[in-house]
Structure formats: C-alpha cells, structure tokens
Motif scaffolding. Structure first.
Motif, PDB file in Angstrom:
ATOM      1  N   PRO A  12       0.833  -1.211   0.000  1.00  0.00           N
ATOM      2  CA  PRO A  12       0.000   0.000   0.000  1.00  0.00           C
ATOM      3  C   PRO A  12       0.866   1.258   0.000  1.00  0.00           C
ATOM      4  N   THR A  13       0.308   2.306  -0.545  1.00  0.00           N
ATOM      5  CA  THR A  13       0.994   3.596  -0.546  1.00  0.00           C
ATOM      6  C   THR A  13       0.909   4.184   0.863  1.00  0.00           C
ATOM      7  N   MET A  14       2.041   4.690   1.306  1.00  0.00           N
ATOM      8  CA  MET A  14       2.092   5.264   2.647  1.00  0.00           C
ATOM      9  C   MET A  14       2.792   6.612   2.538  1.00  0.00           C
ATOM     10  N   TYR A  15       2.196   7.625   3.084  1.00  0.00           N
ATOM     11  CA  TYR A  15       2.779   8.948   3.043  1.00  0.00           C
ATOM     12  C   TYR A  15       3.542   9.219   4.328  1.00  0.00           C
ATOM     13  N   ALA A  16       4.696   9.812   4.203  1.00  0.00           N
ATOM     14  CA  ALA A  16       5.585  10.037   5.347  1.00  0.00           C
ATOM     15  C   ALA A  16       4.908  10.891   6.421  1.00  0.00           C
ATOM     16  N   GLN A  17       4.180  11.925   6.009  1.00  0.00           N
ATOM     17  CA  GLN A  17       3.550  12.811   6.994  1.00  0.00           C
ATOM     18  C   GLN A  17       2.574  12.065   7.890  1.00  0.00           C
ATOM     19  N   SER A  18       1.764  11.186   7.290  1.00  0.00           N
ATOM     20  CA  SER A  18       0.799  10.459   8.126  1.00  0.00           C
ATOM     21  C   SER A  18       1.515   9.462   9.027  1.00  0.00           C
ATOM     22  N   ALA A  19       2.560   8.812   8.529  1.00  0.00           N
ATOM     23  CA  ALA A  19       3.328   7.874   9.362  1.00  0.00           C
ATOM     24  C   ALA A  19       4.030   8.623  10.489  1.00  0.00           C
ATOM     25  N   GLU A  20       4.629   9.774  10.168  1.00  0.00           N
ATOM     26  CA  GLU A  20       5.314  10.565  11.199  1.00  0.00           C
ATOM     27  C   GLU A  20       4.333  11.024  12.274  1.00  0.00           C
ATOM     28  N   LYS A  21       3.137  11.415  11.844  1.00  0.00           N
ATOM     29  CA  LYS A  21       2.130  11.858  12.809  1.00  0.00           C
ATOM     30  C   LYS A  21       1.759  10.724  13.754  1.00  0.00           C
ATOM     31  N   LEU A  22       1.557   9.535  13.213  1.00  0.00           N
ATOM     32  CA  LEU A  22       1.190   8.394  14.050  1.00  0.00           C
ATOM     33  C   LEU A  22       2.344   7.973  14.955  1.00  0.00           C
ATOM     34  N   VAL A  23       3.568   8.055  14.468  1.00  0.00           N
ATOM     35  CA  VAL A  23       4.729   7.738  15.307  1.00  0.00           C
ATOM     36  C   VAL A  23       4.816   8.748  16.448  1.00  0.00           C
ATOM     37  N   TRP A  24       4.628  10.026  16.132  1.00  0.00           N
ATOM     38  CA  TRP A  24       4.679  11.036  17.188  1.00  0.00           C
ATOM     39  C   TRP A  24       3.587  10.795  18.225  1.00  0.00           C
ATOM     40  N   ALA A  28       4.359  10.338  22.079  1.00  0.00           N
ATOM     41  CA  ALA A  28       3.762  11.224  23.075  1.00  0.00           C
ATOM     42  C   ALA A  28       2.962  10.425  24.099  1.00  0.00           C
ATOM     43  N   LYS A  29       2.243   9.415  23.644  1.00  0.00           N
ATOM     44  CA  LYS A  29       1.477   8.559  24.560  1.00  0.00           C
ATOM     45  C   LYS A  29       2.437   7.813  25.495  1.00  0.00           C
ATOM     46  N   PHE A  30       3.518   7.312  24.946  1.00  0.00           N
ATOM     47  CA  PHE A  30       4.525   6.599  25.747  1.00  0.00           C
ATOM     48  C   PHE A  30       5.130   7.525  26.797  1.00  0.00           C
ATOM     49  N   LEU A  31       5.531   8.729  26.375  1.00  0.00           N
ATOM     50  CA  LEU A  31       6.163   9.680  27.295  1.00  0.00           C
ATOM     51  C   LEU A  31       5.186  10.232  28.322  1.00  0.00           C
ATOM     52  N   TYR A 130      13.849  14.338  30.635  1.00  0.00           N
ATOM     53  CA  TYR A 130      12.528  13.751  30.406  1.00  0.00           C
ATOM     54  C   TYR A 130      11.413  14.624  30.976  1.00  0.00           C
ATOM     55  N   ARG A 131      11.587  15.069  32.190  1.00  0.00           N
ATOM     56  CA  ARG A 131      10.546  15.871  32.846  1.00  0.00           C
ATOM     57  C   ARG A 131      10.274  17.165  32.064  1.00  0.00           C
ATOM     58  N   SER A 132      11.326  17.759  31.579  1.00  0.00           N
ATOM     59  CA  SER A 132      11.174  18.995  30.809  1.00  0.00           C
ATOM     60  C   SER A 132      10.458  18.728  29.485  1.00  0.00           C
ATOM     61  N   ILE A 133      10.763  17.621  28.861  1.00  0.00           N
ATOM     62  CA  ILE A 133      10.119  17.278  27.580  1.00  0.00           C
ATOM     63  C   ILE A 133       8.635  17.016  27.792  1.00  0.00           C
ATOM     64  N   ASP A 138       3.040  19.262  24.182  1.00  0.00           N
ATOM     65  CA  ASP A 138       2.085  19.889  23.262  1.00  0.00           C
ATOM     66  C   ASP A 138       2.650  21.111  22.547  1.00  0.00           C
ATOM     67  N   THR A 139       3.750  21.677  23.038  1.00  0.00           N
ATOM     68  CA  THR A 139       4.277  22.913  22.454  1.00  0.00           C
ATOM     69  C   THR A 139       5.602  22.716  21.716  1.00  0.00           C
ATOM     70  N   LEU A 140       6.061  21.478  21.558  1.00  0.00           N
ATOM     71  CA  LEU A 140       7.338  21.244  20.869  1.00  0.00           C
ATOM     72  C   LEU A 140       7.225  21.592  19.388  1.00  0.00           C
ATOM     73  N   THR A 141       8.278  22.138  18.844  1.00  0.00           N
ATOM     74  CA  THR A 141       8.324  22.424  17.408  1.00  0.00           C
ATOM     75  C   THR A 141       8.536  21.113  16.653  1.00  0.00           C
TER      76      THR A 141
END
Length: 184
Positions: A12-24, A28-31, A130-133, A138-141
């Motif tokens: 299947p075709t996979m776009y990097a932006q959607s994969a990156e969003k799901l990885v992030w 974020a859920k893990f952290l 870790y605590r700072s991250i 929600d505000t990371l660039t």
C-alpha cells in the motif's frame, strides 16, 4: 520494464507525513505515562548498575596477578638454579600466553565497565531532560519532535498497513507501544 507506475506494487501507498504523525502520537502517549517510563528507566539503571561486570573485572585482575606471581616464582627458581634455561623457556612461553590472554580479557572488561558507566550517565541525563520534555509535549516544534523521536524510538516496523514502535528505553526487546493502523 517499469514505467514508474506503482499500480503493480502489492504494497500500500504510505505517506511520510501520516506515518510521522502516528509515530509522534505513539511517542507522546509513551512519554505521557510517567509510571511506565520511570519503571523502564529504573529497570535499565538497575540492569546497568547491578550487572556482575565489576565482580568479573575484579576476578580478571586477580587471575592476572596470580599469573604474574607465578612468572615471578619461576624466574626466582631459575635464579636459584632449581630450573634449567630450557625448562624456564618452556614455562615462560606458556605463562606469557596466559598473561596476554588475561590482559586482553581485562582490557575488554574495563572497556565494558567504561561503557556501562557512560550509559548510566546518559540515563541520568535522560531522566533529567525527560521531565522537561513531558511538560512541553504539546508545544514542541517539529524539529524538537523529530529530535525526541530520534532519542526515544529504536525501530519502527511497517507491515502492510500496520506499524509497531520499539522504544529505546525498553531493553526487553518487545514492542513498547500498541500497533497503529495507517489510514487507508
């Protein structure tokens, strides 16, 4: 011969932006689960500190000193004419081989201790950062998010439309996050 068309490709075709969003989102859920991260950090630190490497290193030093003492005894026996030159030559060859072996073992173990000490230091730095991250998730660039992903993610495996993320902190070797479905 391929004309650049992807219609024949079974993947299947996979776009990097959607994969990156799901990885992030998975990162974020893990952290955002401090008890999980704290438990993994504590287990990793205990694994590094509690390893028997120092005991093995001390044993290797002791073995090396025993072989060195044996060398000294043999040389002393030769100087007192208890051992001939030929006998000394044979014994010293064997002793030198053992000395070299034990020295190589000691060098390897010292490097391992050094790496463990460095890993513990990096782990302490990670715990401090870790605590700072987490406070700023929600505000990371985009660049900061990419850096966090590089620090936290060991491997992303994509199979069909599913992917799994293995986190660096998870030394047990299984997937640390739930599989996510890529959008169709």
């Amino acid at each position: 011969m391929s004309n650049g068309s992807t219609t024949d490709c079974p993947r299947p075709t996979m776009y990097a932006q959607s994969a990156e969003k799901l990885v992030w989102e998975a990162v974020a859920k893990f952290l955002a689960a401090p008890e999980q991260v704290s438990a993994l950090l504590a287990a990793r630190q205990q694994e590094l500190e509690g390893g028997a490497v120092m005991e093995i290193l001390n044993q290797a030093r002791h073995r090396l000193s025993l072989v060195g003492a044996e060398r000294g005894r043999r040389l002393s026996q030769h100087s007192k004419v208890y051992v001939t030159d030929q006998e000394l030559d044979l014994v010293l060859r064997e002793i030198i081989e053992r000395l070299e072996y034990h020295q190589e073992e000691l060098t390897r173990l010292e490097a391992e201790v050094s790496q463990t000490t460095e890993a513990i230091g990096q782990l302490q730095n990670w715990m401090d950062g870790y605590r700072s991250i987490v406070a700023r998730l929600d505000t990371l660039t985009a660049a900061e998010r990419a850096e966090v992903v590089r620090l936290v993610v060991d491997r992303v495996t994509v199979v069909g439309r599913e992917f799994q993320i293995r986190m660096v902190l998870d030394s047990r070797g299984y997937t640390a996050s739930e599989p996510h479905q890529l959008p169709a």
